[in-house]
Write a protein that holds these residues in place. Sequence first.
Motif, PDB file in Angstrom:
ATOM      1  N   GLY A 211       0.835  -1.213   0.000  1.00 39.48           N
ATOM      2  CA  GLY A 211       0.000   0.000   0.000  1.00 39.48           C
ATOM      3  C   GLY A 211       0.857   1.245   0.000  1.00 39.48           C
ATOM      4  N   PRO A 212       0.226   2.424  -0.164  1.00 39.71           N
ATOM      5  CA  PRO A 212       0.992   3.668  -0.301  1.00 39.71           C
ATOM      6  C   PRO A 212       1.906   3.959   0.888  1.00 39.71           C
ATOM      7  CG  PRO A 212      -1.410   4.075  -0.410  1.00 39.71           C
ATOM      8  CD  PRO A 212      -1.209   2.601  -0.279  1.00 39.71           C
ATOM      9  N   GLU A 213       1.489   3.563   2.110  1.00 42.26           N
ATOM     10  CA  GLU A 213       2.289   3.882   3.308  1.00 42.26           C
ATOM     11  C   GLU A 213       3.621   3.148   3.347  1.00 42.26           C
ATOM     12  OE1 GLU A 213       0.370   3.225   7.083  1.00 42.26           O
ATOM     13  OE2 GLU A 213      -1.356   4.401   6.404  1.00 42.26           O
ATOM     14  N   THR A 214       3.680   1.962   2.743  1.00 40.54           N
ATOM     15  CA  THR A 214       4.905   1.156   2.835  1.00 40.54           C
ATOM     16  C   THR A 214       5.668   1.086   1.509  1.00 40.54           C
ATOM     17  OG1 THR A 214       3.603  -0.837   2.368  1.00 40.54           O
ATOM     18  CG2 THR A 214       4.044  -0.337   4.689  1.00 40.54           C
ATOM     19  N   ARG A 215       5.199   1.831   0.504  1.00 43.04           N
ATOM     20  CA  ARG A 215       5.838   1.779  -0.812  1.00 43.04           C
ATOM     21  C   ARG A 215       7.325   2.153  -0.704  1.00 43.04           C
ATOM     22  NH1 ARG A 215       5.703   2.308  -6.370  1.00 43.04           N
ATOM     23  NH2 ARG A 215       6.938   4.115  -6.981  1.00 43.04           N
ATOM     24  N   HIS A 216       8.176   1.300  -1.224  1.00 43.03           N
ATOM     25  CA  HIS A 216       9.632   1.526  -1.266  1.00 43.03           C
ATOM     26  C   HIS A 216      10.236   1.790   0.111  1.00 43.03           C
ATOM     27  CE1 HIS A 216       9.832   2.489  -5.856  1.00 43.03           C
ATOM     28  NE2 HIS A 216       9.239   1.344  -5.580  1.00 43.03           N
ATOM     29  N   ILE A 217       9.702   1.175   1.172  1.00 43.98           N
ATOM     30  CA  ILE A 217      10.355   1.382   2.483  1.00 43.98           C
ATOM     31  C   ILE A 217      11.717   0.685   2.516  1.00 43.98           C
ATOM     32  CG2 ILE A 217       8.357   1.913   3.979  1.00 43.98           C
ATOM     33  CD1 ILE A 217       8.407  -0.996   4.889  1.00 43.98           C
ATOM     34  N   VAL A 218      11.922  -0.270   1.615  1.00 46.33           N
ATOM     35  CA  VAL A 218      13.278  -0.807   1.441  1.00 46.33           C
ATOM     36  C   VAL A 218      13.857  -0.124   0.211  1.00 46.33           C
ATOM     37  CG1 VAL A 218      14.669  -2.863   0.987  1.00 46.33           C
ATOM     38  CG2 VAL A 218      12.701  -2.998   2.534  1.00 46.33           C
ATOM     39  N   ASP A 219      14.729   0.868   0.456  1.00 51.97           N
ATOM     40  CA  ASP A 219      15.307   1.655  -0.641  1.00 51.97           C
ATOM     41  C   ASP A 219      16.836   1.483  -0.642  1.00 51.97           C
ATOM     42  OD1 ASP A 219      16.114   3.061   1.565  1.00 51.97           O
ATOM     43  OD2 ASP A 219      14.854   4.813   1.184  1.00 51.97           O
ATOM     44  N   ALA A 220      17.510   2.303  -1.433  1.00 46.97           N
ATOM     45  CA  ALA A 220      18.971   2.155  -1.547  1.00 46.97           C
ATOM     46  C   ALA A 220      19.644   2.328  -0.189  1.00 46.97           C
ATOM     47  CB  ALA A 220      19.500   3.185  -2.550  1.00 46.97           C
ATOM     48  N   GLY A 221      19.140   3.256   0.629  1.00 45.59           N
ATOM     49  CA  GLY A 221      19.734   3.489   1.950  1.00 45.59           C
ATOM     50  C   GLY A 221      19.620   2.259   2.840  1.00 45.59           C
ATOM     51  N   VAL A 222      18.448   1.616   2.821  1.00 47.16           N
ATOM     52  CA  VAL A 222      18.237   0.417   3.653  1.00 47.16           C
ATOM     53  C   VAL A 222      19.143  -0.718   3.161  1.00 47.16           C
ATOM     54  CG1 VAL A 222      16.534  -1.352   4.268  1.00 47.16           C
ATOM     55  CG2 VAL A 222      15.881   1.063   4.286  1.00 47.16           C
ATOM     56  N   LEU A 223      19.248  -0.867   1.838  1.00 45.98           N
ATOM     57  CA  LEU A 223      20.083  -1.938   1.288  1.00 45.98           C
ATOM     58  C   LEU A 223      21.558  -1.672   1.588  1.00 45.98           C
ATOM     59  CD1 LEU A 223      18.152  -2.354  -2.083  1.00 45.98           C
ATOM     60  CD2 LEU A 223      18.149  -3.965  -0.159  1.00 45.98           C
ATOM     61  N   GLY A 224      21.940  -0.392   1.552  1.00 45.97           N
ATOM     62  CA  GLY A 224      23.318  -0.021   1.909  1.00 45.97           C
ATOM     63  C   GLY A 224      23.606  -0.399   3.361  1.00 45.97           C
ATOM     64  N   ALA A 225      22.618  -0.156   4.237  1.00 51.12           N
ATOM     65  CA  ALA A 225      22.799  -0.486   5.665  1.00 51.12           C
ATOM     66  C   ALA A 225      22.863  -2.002   5.878  1.00 51.12           C
ATOM     67  CB  ALA A 225      21.651   0.114   6.485  1.00 51.12           C
ATOM     68  N   LEU A 226      22.154  -2.765   5.034  1.00 47.25           N
ATOM     69  CA  LEU A 226      22.188  -4.233   5.141  1.00 47.25           C
ATOM     70  C   LEU A 226      23.604  -4.746   4.844  1.00 47.25           C
ATOM     71  CD1 LEU A 226      20.435  -6.791   5.565  1.00 47.25           C
ATOM     72  CD2 LEU A 226      19.821  -6.665   3.129  1.00 47.25           C
ATOM     73  N   GLY A 227      24.228  -4.143   3.837  1.00 48.24           N
ATOM     74  CA  GLY A 227      25.651  -4.387   3.600  1.00 48.24           C
ATOM     75  C   GLY A 227      25.976  -5.586   2.732  1.00 48.24           C
ATOM     76  N   PRO A 228      27.257  -5.716   2.344  1.00 45.93           N
ATOM     77  CA  PRO A 228      27.679  -6.708   1.355  1.00 45.93           C
ATOM     78  C   PRO A 228      27.530  -8.162   1.806  1.00 45.93           C
ATOM     79  CG  PRO A 228      29.565  -5.466   2.190  1.00 45.93           C
ATOM     80  CD  PRO A 228      28.349  -4.801   2.726  1.00 45.93           C
TER      81      PRO A 228
END
Length: 328
Positions: A211-228
């Motif tokens: 839904g609109p509230e959670t759209r793209h809550i996993v973005d480049a910043g979150v993936l960067g924080a998840l790490g290699p």
Amino acid sequence: MVELLMPVPLSPFVQETLATRHTLHKLWEAPDEGAFLRSKAGDIGAIVTGAGILVDGRAKAIDAAFIDLFPNLQLIANHGVGYDHIDAAHAAQRGILVTNTPDVLTDETADTAMGLLLNAVRRFSAAERYLLDGKWETAPFPLTASLRGMTLGILGLGRIGKAIAHRAEAFGMSIAYCGRHRQDDVPHAFFTTPRELAAASDVLLVAAPGGPETRHIVDAGVLGALGPDGFLINIARGSLVDEDALLDALEHRRIAGAGLDVFPSEPHVNPRFLQLGEVVLFPHVGSGTHRTRRDMALLLVENIDRWAKGDAPPSLVAESRLVRGGKR
Ligand code: 8YV
């Protein structure tokens, strides 16, 4: 007898069961959809629908404009727990109830999540391809990461998230979570943002509603924080993950791998995923067993039958619980 409209073909079992109890109109069979709606819209009391089912290659959203075609609509019954394809807030404003099929699919979906998680971290699908390609004859399959000691960060610790946590603990993982609020009865570490959760996790698992509230809550910043060394698993909806950012992160090895059961425009899958070795891709099979689909169908039918009798349906979505009386 009430008149039901089914805009997309649900299973034959659902169609046959409903057709024996009520008048069922199958919109996709109408020779002229516009003409059908102009002549019949006023008779329709309930819409029966499900997510991700295409008609002529297109999904049918039950949005405000579609809902407003039906002046006497009282119920929208969804086959599935996720109802982001339905404008439930607009329905509530019009006094229309929305139901879904929670609980009966929790364990099945949690099993699917574990399948993706095991497959992504231990690379089982890649290992099987390796054997089938005859490569084992020349060298053993490379060693992989291990679940033991990993932290699983669950984005959206609802019923399905909790069932996944329970399973993952049995695999030796620690659990952390992020959601709208901290849950006092939950012993796991709580993080207020997806980025903080990702930074603390080896595997980030998306189990929140679409839904609109959670759209793209996993973005480049979150993936960067998840790490290699981190893995992303999504069993919720494709819309929660910024797909371009995920593809970039995978292609440039900014994360270790991903396991996906859902995609933004499924059943279409971005072909860039097919070039990647470090992804496990499932065709939205989260709840896809005979037993669970039957339980979902029975709950869907129960919601409709109870409403048709003038009683409150058993599984109203949150938005509908405020609709006055919850009755026909
Ligand atoms: C099915 C689902 O894909 O319940 C959900 O939200 O995504 C799945 O169970 C689908 O909804 C079945 O119609």
